[in-house]
Design an enzyme around this catalytic site. Structure first.
Site, PDB file in Angstrom:
ATOM      1  N   GLU A 113       0.840  -1.193   0.000  1.00 41.32           N
ATOM      2  CA  GLU A 113       0.000   0.000   0.000  1.00 41.32           C
ATOM      3  C   GLU A 113       0.873   1.240   0.000  1.00 41.32           C
ATOM      4  O   GLU A 113       2.092   1.164   0.155  1.00 41.32           O
ATOM      5  CB  GLU A 113      -0.938  -0.031   1.206  1.00 41.32           C
ATOM      6  CG  GLU A 113      -1.795  -1.277   1.282  1.00 41.32           C
ATOM      7  CD  GLU A 113      -2.626  -1.560   0.039  1.00 41.32           C
ATOM      8  OE1 GLU A 113      -2.777  -0.679  -0.821  1.00 41.32           O
ATOM      9  OE2 GLU A 113      -3.128  -2.684  -0.090  1.00 41.32           O
ATOM     10  N   LEU A 209      -5.313 -10.929  -3.577  1.00 45.38           N
ATOM     11  CA  LEU A 209      -5.061  -9.513  -3.319  1.00 45.38           C
ATOM     12  C   LEU A 209      -4.483  -8.781  -4.525  1.00 45.38           C
ATOM     13  O   LEU A 209      -4.050  -7.643  -4.415  1.00 45.38           O
ATOM     14  CB  LEU A 209      -4.149  -9.318  -2.096  1.00 45.38           C
ATOM     15  CG  LEU A 209      -4.673  -9.931  -0.792  1.00 45.38           C
ATOM     16  CD1 LEU A 209      -3.692  -9.665   0.342  1.00 45.38           C
ATOM     17  CD2 LEU A 209      -6.044  -9.375  -0.452  1.00 45.38           C
ATOM     18  N   ASN A 241      -6.860  -4.093  -5.649  1.00 44.09           N
ATOM     19  CA  ASN A 241      -5.451  -4.470  -5.664  1.00 44.09           C
ATOM     20  C   ASN A 241      -4.660  -4.025  -4.449  1.00 44.09           C
ATOM     21  O   ASN A 241      -4.886  -2.958  -3.895  1.00 44.09           O
ATOM     22  CB  ASN A 241      -4.771  -3.889  -6.912  1.00 44.09           C
ATOM     23  CG  ASN A 241      -5.136  -4.662  -8.155  1.00 44.09           C
ATOM     24  OD1 ASN A 241      -5.285  -5.872  -8.104  1.00 44.09           O
ATOM     25  ND2 ASN A 241      -5.302  -3.968  -9.254  1.00 44.09           N
ATOM     26  N   CYS A 242      -3.723  -4.881  -4.061  1.00 48.50           N
ATOM     27  CA  CYS A 242      -2.713  -4.552  -3.063  1.00 48.50           C
ATOM     28  C   CYS A 242      -1.346  -4.686  -3.705  1.00 48.50           C
ATOM     29  O   CYS A 242      -0.447  -5.316  -3.151  1.00 48.50           O
ATOM     30  CB  CYS A 242      -2.837  -5.476  -1.848  1.00 48.50           C
ATOM     31  SG  CYS A 242      -4.393  -5.358  -0.973  1.00 48.50           S
ATOM     32  N   VAL A 243      -1.194  -4.153  -4.912  1.00 49.76           N
ATOM     33  CA  VAL A 243       0.103  -4.186  -5.586  1.00 49.76           C
ATOM     34  C   VAL A 243       0.841  -2.890  -5.303  1.00 49.76           C
ATOM     35  O   VAL A 243       0.322  -1.989  -4.663  1.00 49.76           O
ATOM     36  CB  VAL A 243      -0.071  -4.397  -7.105  1.00 49.76           C
ATOM     37  CG1 VAL A 243      -0.737  -5.722  -7.385  1.00 49.76           C
ATOM     38  CG2 VAL A 243      -0.865  -3.262  -7.732  1.00 49.76           C
TER      39      VAL A 243
END
Length: 428
Positions: A113, A209, A241-243
């Site tokens: 994040e 995720l 997304n958690c990229v």
């Protein structure tokens, strides 16, 4: 499909006894917003904080950013299949609160994040420093499972953005912009002498995720499909997304996709904008082959002369980007790819994990490994607990004096592949 966007400029956001839009000011009843968020028992608590451009404020970690939008005189609603019933969107009229956004913040699932600074060198690298951010600082209920909490936070932001968007249903718009894409044969015949141009919109779908949703369906499970561009503007595509923060297309990016807006701007002048092909970024080789086969086939089926291909993420998706490009070019359709690069802190490494001579027209969003030092801020919305472990951070990123040394991949939207202008939140 024809969509009218009624744009209402929000010059200030204030907490008040009742929620409303009046004289270009958004008034928010704090308890009303809290009640919407706390409908989900996976969330234990939420606080509402407002961050304005130019303030000495740091927001971190950020899960998603969503622009408030609401349908007007329509049976459908924004964000279909997620916080609204499944229904076709992209036509009619939608009112948009410009200049503000809902940001979900706090203890968020995943280590990738990001950070948004509202002033200083970090503010110059993100479009969100130019918005009034309505921050939902959320805390998980005790014992809640990781993925259930992620879903709860994601949906909380969408519900609040939808609620705020509906406040402006009866408000006269400051500007109304009309976008229209006609059925295929009609669209072709309208501008027969202009080159037919499409947009291949690669969506992040690499696993848990790493999710994008299309009409509420996880895009991992789709085959490449054709969308009217206006469907994207109504929230048919949303982020889960958690990229890496700089690579992530937040829901705000999808709603305001600058490639779509710029193609519409040139439509009927020097190009015939035919529409959007959405495709995913799979993990397994056979899935990559299948998706790139379908993508190139659809480009040929539409009779396109050229396409813009945008990527989300980096590393593994570089393979999807190049496979799409090679196969589309093999169909006789010219391509321009839009991506960012991970070229090392000195910029001397290969920027993409894959390459091919057919990918010879490239728009770059910059080098995500570039390092920046963010000065201390007077106020932090969220928590600094994760600064050393987010993507782009390292042990010691957070200095004792409050400075943060990170690669710019840690800044939300910093080198985004959709080509956002960092200073103005507009496409380039």
């Amino acid at each position: 499909m024809k969509l009218e966007l009624g744009k209402i400029q929000i010059n200030d956001v204030k907490l008040a006894d009742s929620s409303k839009v009046e004289s270009n000011v958004l008034y928010i009843n704090e308890e009303e917003i809290k009640n919407i968020v706390l409908e989900d028992d996976h969330i234990a608590n939420v606080s509402i904080e407002i961050a304005k451009p130019g303030e000495s404020v740091r927001i971190t970690p950020i899960k998603d950013v969503i622009e408030p939008r609401g349908k007007v005189d329509s049976t459908s609603e924004v964000f279909p299949g997620v916080v609204s019933k499944v229904d076709r969107v992209g036509e009619g009229r939608t009112h948009v609160l410009k200049g503000c956004a809902v940001a979900t913040v706090g203890k968020i699932v995943g280590f990738q994040e990001g950070i948004v600074d509202m002033q200083g060198p970090g503010a110059e690298l993100t479009p969100f420093s130019q918005l009034i951010n309505i921050c939902l600082v959320v805390e998980p209920a005790e014992g809640v499972k990781t993925y259930a909490y992620e879903q709860a936070v994601r949906e909380a932001g969408l519900k609040v953005a939808k609620h705020l968007g509906t406040l402006a249903a009866a408000t006269e718009a400051d500007e109304v912009v009309t976008y229209e894409t006609k059925p295929l044969l009609e669209q072709i015949s309208e501008y027969p002498d202009l080159p037919k141009v499409g947009y291949v919109y690669m969506l992040q779908t690499q696993g848990l995720l790493h999710d994008t949703y299309v009409y509420g369906t996880d895009a991992k499970h789709i085959v490449p499909s054709i969308l009217y561009p206006t469907e994207v503007m109504d929230g048919a595509v949303i982020s889960g997304n958690c990229v890496s923060a700089c690579d992530k297309n937040t829901t705000y990016h999808h709603l305001n996709n600058p490639i779509i807006e710029d193609l519409y701007e040139r439509h009927g002048k020097d190009i015939n904008f035919m529409g959007v092909i959405i495709t995913n970024e799979a993990v397994y080789l056979n899935d990559k082959k299948r998706s790139s086969d379908w993508t190139s086939k659809l480009c040929s089926f539409l009779g396109l002369d050229g396409v813009i291909v945008s990527q989300e993420g980096f590393g593994n998706p570089d393979t999807d980007l190049i496979m799409n490009t090679k196969k589309i070019e093999a169909e006789g359709v010219k391509t321009v790819i839009v991506t960012d690069e991970y070229a090392g802190r000195d910029g001397a490494s290969q920027g993409l994990a894959d390459a091919d001579k057919s990918a010879n027209a490239v728009v770059t969003g910059g080098n995500a490994n570039e390092v920046v030092v963010l000065p201390p801020m007077d106020k932090v919305i969220g928590t600094l607990d994760y600064v050393d472990t987010i993507a782009g951070g390292f042990d010691g990123s957070l200095r004792e004096n409050g400075e943060i040394e990170v690669e710019i991949q840690a800044i939300t939207g910093a080198t985004n592949e959709l080509g956002f202008n960092k200073r103005t939140a507009r496409g380039v």
